[in-house]
Design an enzyme around this catalytic site. Structure first.
Site, PDB file in Angstrom:
ATOM      1  N   ASN A  80       4.514  -4.271   2.167  1.00  0.00           N
ATOM      2  CA  ASN A  80       5.062  -2.985   2.549  1.00  0.00           C
ATOM      3  C   ASN A  80       6.582  -2.944   2.396  1.00  0.00           C
ATOM      4  O   ASN A  80       7.176  -1.879   2.272  1.00  0.00           O
ATOM      5  CB  ASN A  80       4.705  -2.832   4.026  1.00  0.00           C
ATOM      6  CG  ASN A  80       4.408  -1.447   4.388  1.00  0.00           C
ATOM      7  OD1 ASN A  80       4.122  -0.631   3.532  1.00  0.00           O
ATOM      8  ND2 ASN A  80       4.504  -1.176   5.654  1.00  0.00           N
ATOM      9  N   GLY A 138      15.041   1.074   0.583  1.00  0.00           N
ATOM     10  CA  GLY A 138      15.981  -0.039   0.404  1.00  0.00           C
ATOM     11  C   GLY A 138      17.205   0.060   1.301  1.00  0.00           C
ATOM     12  O   GLY A 138      18.310  -0.286   0.902  1.00  0.00           O
ATOM     13  N   GLU A 163       6.979  -6.609  11.341  1.00  0.00           N
ATOM     14  CA  GLU A 163       6.198  -5.502  11.904  1.00  0.00           C
ATOM     15  C   GLU A 163       4.988  -5.980  12.708  1.00  0.00           C
ATOM     16  O   GLU A 163       4.448  -5.234  13.529  1.00  0.00           O
ATOM     17  CB  GLU A 163       5.758  -4.562  10.767  1.00  0.00           C
ATOM     18  CG  GLU A 163       5.310  -3.193  11.269  1.00  0.00           C
ATOM     19  CD  GLU A 163       4.896  -2.257  10.142  1.00  0.00           C
ATOM     20  OE1 GLU A 163       5.287  -2.486   8.983  1.00  0.00           O
ATOM     21  OE2 GLU A 163       4.184  -1.289  10.447  1.00  0.00           O
ATOM     22  N   ARG A 217      13.298   9.679  14.407  1.00  0.00           N
ATOM     23  CA  ARG A 217      12.086   9.949  13.628  1.00  0.00           C
ATOM     24  C   ARG A 217      10.991  10.626  14.427  1.00  0.00           C
ATOM     25  O   ARG A 217      10.323  11.526  13.938  1.00  0.00           O
ATOM     26  CB  ARG A 217      11.560   8.634  13.041  1.00  0.00           C
ATOM     27  CG  ARG A 217      12.411   8.160  11.914  1.00  0.00           C
ATOM     28  CD  ARG A 217      11.889   6.869  11.352  1.00  0.00           C
ATOM     29  NE  ARG A 217      12.535   6.589  10.083  1.00  0.00           N
ATOM     30  CZ  ARG A 217      12.313   5.498   9.371  1.00  0.00           C
ATOM     31  NH1 ARG A 217      11.470   4.581   9.808  1.00  0.00           N
ATOM     32  NH2 ARG A 217      12.919   5.310   8.223  1.00  0.00           N
ATOM     33  N   GLU A 231       0.473 -15.358   0.490  1.00  0.00           N
ATOM     34  CA  GLU A 231       0.382 -13.898   0.415  1.00  0.00           C
ATOM     35  C   GLU A 231      -1.027 -13.533  -0.038  1.00  0.00           C
ATOM     36  O   GLU A 231      -1.518 -14.047  -1.038  1.00  0.00           O
ATOM     37  CB  GLU A 231       1.435 -13.375  -0.575  1.00  0.00           C
ATOM     38  CG  GLU A 231       1.246 -11.938  -1.014  1.00  0.00           C
ATOM     39  CD  GLU A 231       1.250 -10.948   0.152  1.00  0.00           C
ATOM     40  OE1 GLU A 231       2.207 -10.953   0.941  1.00  0.00           O
ATOM     41  OE2 GLU A 231       0.267 -10.184   0.272  1.00  0.00           O
TER      42      GLU A 231
HETATM   43  P1  ADP Z   1       7.300  -7.222   7.207  1.00  0.00           P
HETATM   44  O1  ADP Z   1       8.138  -6.054   6.817  1.00  0.00           O
HETATM   45  O2  ADP Z   1       7.062  -7.341   8.646  1.00  0.00           O
HETATM   46  O3  ADP Z   1       7.769  -8.490   6.578  1.00  0.00           O
HETATM   47  P2  ADP Z   1       5.331  -6.484   5.164  1.00  0.00           P
HETATM   48  O4  ADP Z   1       4.208  -5.539   5.383  1.00  0.00           O
HETATM   49  O5  ADP Z   1       6.398  -6.110   4.250  1.00  0.00           O
HETATM   50  O6  ADP Z   1       5.843  -6.890   6.630  1.00  0.00           O
HETATM   51  O7  ADP Z   1       4.767  -7.866   4.625  1.00  0.00           O
HETATM   52  C1  ADP Z   1       3.647  -8.460   5.146  1.00  0.00           C
HETATM   53  C2  ADP Z   1       2.933  -9.188   4.035  1.00  0.00           C
HETATM   54  O8  ADP Z   1       1.885  -9.959   4.594  1.00  0.00           O
HETATM   55  C3  ADP Z   1       2.291  -8.249   3.018  1.00  0.00           C
HETATM   56  O9  ADP Z   1       2.680  -8.622   1.725  1.00  0.00           O
HETATM   57  C4  ADP Z   1       0.799  -8.441   3.253  1.00  0.00           C
HETATM   58  O10 ADP Z   1       0.038  -8.291   2.078  1.00  0.00           O
HETATM   59  C5  ADP Z   1       0.759  -9.874   3.754  1.00  0.00           C
HETATM   60  N1  ADP Z   1      -0.432 -10.177   4.538  1.00  0.00           N
HETATM   61  C6  ADP Z   1      -1.082  -9.397   5.433  1.00  0.00           C
HETATM   62  N2  ADP Z   1      -2.152  -9.997   5.929  1.00  0.00           N
HETATM   63  C7  ADP Z   1      -2.210 -11.229   5.338  1.00  0.00           C
HETATM   64  C8  ADP Z   1      -3.106 -12.319   5.414  1.00  0.00           C
HETATM   65  N3  ADP Z   1      -4.187 -12.275   6.184  1.00  0.00           N
HETATM   66  N4  ADP Z   1      -2.838 -13.410   4.663  1.00  0.00           N
HETATM   67  C9  ADP Z   1      -1.766 -13.477   3.843  1.00  0.00           C
HETATM   68  N5  ADP Z   1      -0.892 -12.442   3.715  1.00  0.00           N
HETATM   69  C10 ADP Z   1      -1.103 -11.351   4.443  1.00  0.00           C
END
Ligand code: ADP
Length: 467
Positions: free
Chosen positions: A43, A49, A434, A294, A35
């Site tokens: 996100n 929730g 996403e 939406r 992460e």
């Molecule tokens: P989803 O709902 O598709 O799982 P989220 O936006 O909740 O997507 O989670 C995506 C995660 O990936 C976030 O915590 C974001 O910070 C992390 N992320 C985005 N780009 C990178 C990257 N280059 N390396 C590591 N983590 C990343």
């Protein structure tokens, strides 16, 4: 190589964590989640929730008839002809499995299921925290207990491929600090089975999002976490993956202009839409079905303007006796995201709305409630549980914010990433959540991203373990 793991997952949102738990369930011994931010969950923690599942025990208990088939039908309608029926069906059919899996992880659902816009059955299950963190925390804890290794401040930079094109590892910036792009140390990590990209959307990458939709300038708010910058998507494009529907970027019609980010108003309006009315301040009249999909609502809300063409956000008027059942009422009142009024006159005065039409509109609405039919906009009246709009009222303003990227990288029902030149999977590369695109088409229904992210996270883990 600096290190080596059986399965590499990038991103710790719904998709990444569901993939991590499922990989362990399928017998993986060495799973790692990287992460980039200083906290887990991305996100995925910033929402109400809610997750739409069709055919759960809870629905049966509450006497709600529903099916994966019906859910897909609703989603196809909202997708306006360009959603992927195959991927939607795959995701909807996994719904009851995901519902159970989250419960096994320790997520706790409320007994009340919510009606979200554009759905023909009540199916949005909500965790008691009323926030995505109610999913993320237990799933992260479970993944770690199962042996998944998790690291924050590790930013995925590049895919590493062999001569045949197979993804065999990644380059990561270890010790990365968001906003300092050169921070940390670059290391090469080998993936024995493959890599799952679950890096989320690009709502916060203003250049990239404006390239797709020039109307989404820096002035348009965004509900996302700051890390939603499209890194995984951009890197997969460089590796020859297929982009799909990138211009379809959804704005949340429940957002309030009176606070930043996702905010408290979102949960409050989501709770209240079924039994409340949205009013145009110039006319004192409703202008939409408050539980339409939406896109329908966001587009109509953006058309609310004053005589000079400046934004004139609509008013969502809710009856306090029902609104107070939602715990977020405390916060929206405290932080001036909504206000209480004891009469229609007081609302009209405060917001400069013509009184007579507003009064008539409320009377008309109460007539619809009595007759069980909304002859004005065809809203499903069973969603509001037959509640009349009476004083005192709670009023909040509505103005959409960028929320969700329906576009992304194309995958198949195995969550394999498809190459643009051949349409065939890029070996060793999987994606979920996403960062993927084309599943929902023009408009994604509320509560339908969480289950989809998890369904494809689970699917990617299964595929990687079977490959
Ligand atoms: P989803 O709902 O598709 O799982 P989220 O936006 O909740 O997507 O989670 C995506 C995660 O990936 C976030 O915590 C974001 O910070 C992390 N992320 C985005 N780009 C990178 C990257 N280059 N390396 C590591 N983590 C990343």
């Amino acid at each position: 190589w600096d290190s080596e793991h059986e399965v590499i997952i990038i991103g710790s949102g719904f998709a990444g964590l569901a993939a991590a738990v499922e990989a362990m369930r399928k017998g993986a011994k060495d799973v790692v989640v990287f992460e980039k931010m200083g906290v887990y969950g991305g996100n995925s923690t910033l929402n109400a929730g809610q997750a739409c599942f069709a055919g759960t025990e809870l629905q049966k208990k509450l006497g709600i008839k529903d099916s994966a088939e019906l859910m897909v039908k609703d989603q196809l309608k909202s997708g306006r002809g360009i959603a992927s029926e195959t991927l939607l069906r795959h995701s909807a059919e996994l719904g009851p499995y995901i519902y159970q899996m989250t419960k096994d992880c320790g997520c706790v659902y409320r007994d009340h299921i919510i009606t979200t816009g554009g759905t023909s059955a009540t199916r949005s299950h909500q965790v008691v925290e009323r926030s995505g963190s109610g999913f993320i925390r237990p799933m992260l804890d479970t993944a770690r207990k199962m042996g998944v290794k998790t690291f924050i401040r590790h930013k995925f930079e590049h895919l590493i491929r062999d001569n045949s094109g197979r993804v065999i590892g990644i380059q990561v910036r270890k010790g990365y600090h968001f906003g300092h792009e050169e921070s940390g140390e670059l290391i090469n990590v080998k993936a024995q089975r493959g890599v799952i990209i679950a890096t989320g959307g690009f709502g916060y990458n203003i250049n990239f999002r404006m390239a797709q939709d020039p109307t989404l300038t820096a002035e348009v708010g965004c509900t996302n976490a700051k890390g939603a910058t499209g890194d995984g998507l951009i890197e997969m494009l460089a590796a020859g993956a297929t982009p799909v529907h990138l211009a379809h970027i959804q704005s949340g019609p429940w957002a309030s202009p009176d606070e930043g980010g996702f905010g408290y108003g979102a949960g409050f309006s989501l709770y209240n839409f079924p039994h409340s009315i949205a009013i145009d301040r110039n006319t004192g009249q409703r202008f939409m079905n408050e539980i339409a999909d939406r896109k329908t609502r966001a587009d109509l809300e953006l058309q609310r303007r004053d005589k000079d063409g400046n934004p004139n956000p609509a008013l969502l008027i809710a009856p306090k006796h029902e609104a107070q059942k939602d715990p977020s009422m405390h916060n929206v009142l405290k932080y001036n995201v909504a206000w209480e009024f004891d009469s229609v006159e007081a609302i009209a005065n405060h917001f400069d709305v013509p009184l007579a039409p507003l009064k008539k509109q409320i009377d008309d609405w109460n007539g619809f409630v009595e007759n069980g039919e909304d002859t004005q906009f065809g809203k499903r009246m069973d969603a509001g549980r037959g509640i009349k709009l009476t004083a005192p009222f709670i009023v909040q303003r509505l103005w959409p914010k960028v929320h969700y990227c329906q576009g992304g990288i194309q995958i198949n029902t195995k969550a394999e990433v498809l190459a643009a030149k051949t349409g065939k999977p890029i070996p060793g590369l999987y994606a979920a959540g996403e960062v993927t695109g084309g599943i929902h088409g023009v408009s994604r229904l509320g509560g339908c991203s969480t289950p989809e992210c998890m369904a494809f996270g689970v699917t990617a883990a299964r595929s990687i373990m079977e490959a």
